[in-house]
Each structure stands twice: as structure tokens, then as C-alpha cells.
Design an enzyme around this catalytic site. Structure first.
Site, PDB file in Angstrom:
ATOM      1  N   ASP A   1       0.853  -1.172   0.000  1.00 53.12           N
ATOM      2  CA  ASP A   1       0.000   0.000   0.000  1.00 53.12           C
ATOM      3  C   ASP A   1       0.902   1.240   0.000  1.00 53.12           C
ATOM      4  OD1 ASP A   1      -2.342   1.659   0.480  1.00 53.12           O
ATOM      5  OD2 ASP A   1      -1.595   1.797   2.552  1.00 53.12           O
TER       6      ASP A   1
ATOM      7  N   ASP B   1      -0.214   5.128   0.869  1.00 53.74           N
ATOM      8  CA  ASP B   1      -0.442   6.150   1.899  1.00 53.74           C
ATOM      9  C   ASP B   1      -0.565   5.517   3.283  1.00 53.74           C
ATOM     10  OD1 ASP B   1      -0.540   7.647  -0.395  1.00 53.74           O
ATOM     11  OD2 ASP B   1      -2.689   8.047  -0.302  1.00 53.74           O
TER      12      ASP B   1
HETATM   13 MG   LIG Z   1      -3.019   3.227   3.329  1.00 51.59          MG
END
Ligand SMILES: [Mg+2]
Ligand SMILES: [Zn+2]
Length: 191
Positions: free
Chosen positions: A12, A14
Site C-alpha cells: 500500500d 499512503d
Molecule cells: Mg493506506
């Protein structure tokens, strides 16, 4: 008999390798966690493909464009390259069912925990999803791991610490660690 296909590390973005800043709508707001380069370099050295998979519904919501996201990823790639690390591919989902921008306002199979982004990477690089790991700061990242039959690791950065306090009922993480360098340690011990 099918040829052996290795697993990958799906990261992932962010809250996992960069600061969670809400909607990242300007490249100037990009801030890499100080340990992310070491973690990604460790995956690179171990022979893992490293694939970024990120939901960017801000595109469907009209907060920023695909060009901004591409810019952010170019900048991220340059920062990683300075540290001798690299991400093999950057995939994002621009959609959201409630979006305001017509061309992106729909259900799709690529918004995590949907598996569309993983399937694209698997086809492009010959990756076996079931031998893969997903690392993220939201339960939907761990859920993606469940969906593809791989292993899911929740990091406590970003939303992770808050997520840890409200675990889902139907699945659990394979590991919960402080950050992506902790995830790297766990993964390299479990291959
Ligand atoms: Mg995230
Ligand atoms: Zn999508």
C-alpha cells in the site's frame, strides 16, 4: 504442469511507505517514511517483485487528476532510486461508486479489497498471488491478502494503530508490526 511463479510484495502507499496526508493532491506533500527505503531495498535484495497497489478515489471525487498521481509516483521513484531501492510497478484504482467525475464514478474490480490490481501485476510479471504478501495500514489491505490467498500484514503507521483497535470479525492479519521495516523482517523470516 505450470512453471513455478514466485510471490511478490504488494505495498500500500499512503500510511504504509509515505505519510498519510488525507488526499495527496500535490507532489510537494509527499513525505517518505525514513525507513521505507531500507525496507524496499531489503525486498529488492531478496528477489521479490515489489508492486505498489493504492486506492486513489480522490481522482473519482475530483480532488486531483491521474496526471498528479503519475507525478507523485515519478517523484517517489526518484527518491527511492537515490537510496538504491525500487518499486517494480505502480498500480492505482482511480474509481469510486460515489465519485463526481463521470468516467471514474463506478464500481470496479480494482478498488482494494478487490483483486484487480493484483491480477494485472500477476499477468504482467508472472507472479503467484497465493505466494504473495500484502502490506498496508488498513484492514482492506489485509482483506486483499485474504482474497488472493496470500498473507496480509497490518502496519501501525498511518491509520494502522487505529485499525488495530477495531479488528474485523471475519478475518485477521498474519502479523501486525510497527511499520514497513517490521513487515520486511517478518516476510523475510517467513519465506
Ligand atoms: Mg493506506
Ligand atoms: Zn478501480
Amino acid at each position: 504442469m505450470t512453471a513455478y511463479q514466485p510471490g511478490a510484495v504488494f505495498l500500500d502507499r499512503d500510511g504504509t511507505i509515505i505519510d498519510e496526508v488525507g488526499y495527496l493532491d500535490r507532489v510537494e506533500r509527499l513525505s517518505l517514511y525514513p525507513w521505507s527505503i531500507d525496507a524496499i531495498r531489503a525486498f529488492n535484495r531478496s528477489g521479490f517483485r515489489v508492486v505498489l497497489v493504492t486506492n486513489q478515489s480522490g481522482i473519482a471525487r475530483g480532488f486531483f487528476t491521474e496526471a498528479i498521481v503519475d507525478d507523485v509516483h515519478r517523484h517517489l521513484a526518484a527518491l527511492l532510486a537515490e537510496g538504491g531501492a525500487h518499486i517494480d510497478a505502480y498500480y492505482y484504482c482511480p474509481h469510486h461508486p460515489d465519485g463526481r467525475v463521470e468516467m471514474y464514478a463506478r464500481r470496479c474490480d480494482c478498488r482494494k479489497p478487490g483483486r484487480g490490481l493484483v491480477d494485472r501485476a500477476a499477468a504482467e510479471f508472472g507472479i503467484d498471488p497465493a505466494r504473495s504478501f500484502v502490506v498496508g495500514d488498513r484492514w482492506l489491505d489485509v482483506e486483499l491478502a485474504r482474497v488472493i490467498g496470500g498473507r496480509g500484514i497490518l502496519v501501525r503507521t498511518g491509520y494502522g494503530a487505529a485499525e488495530e483497535r477495531r479488528p474485523p470479525e471475519s478475518f485477521a492479519a498474519d502479523a501486525i508490526v510497527d511499520n514497513v521495516i517490521g513487515a520486511a523482517g517478518w516476510i523475510l523470516r517467513h519465506v
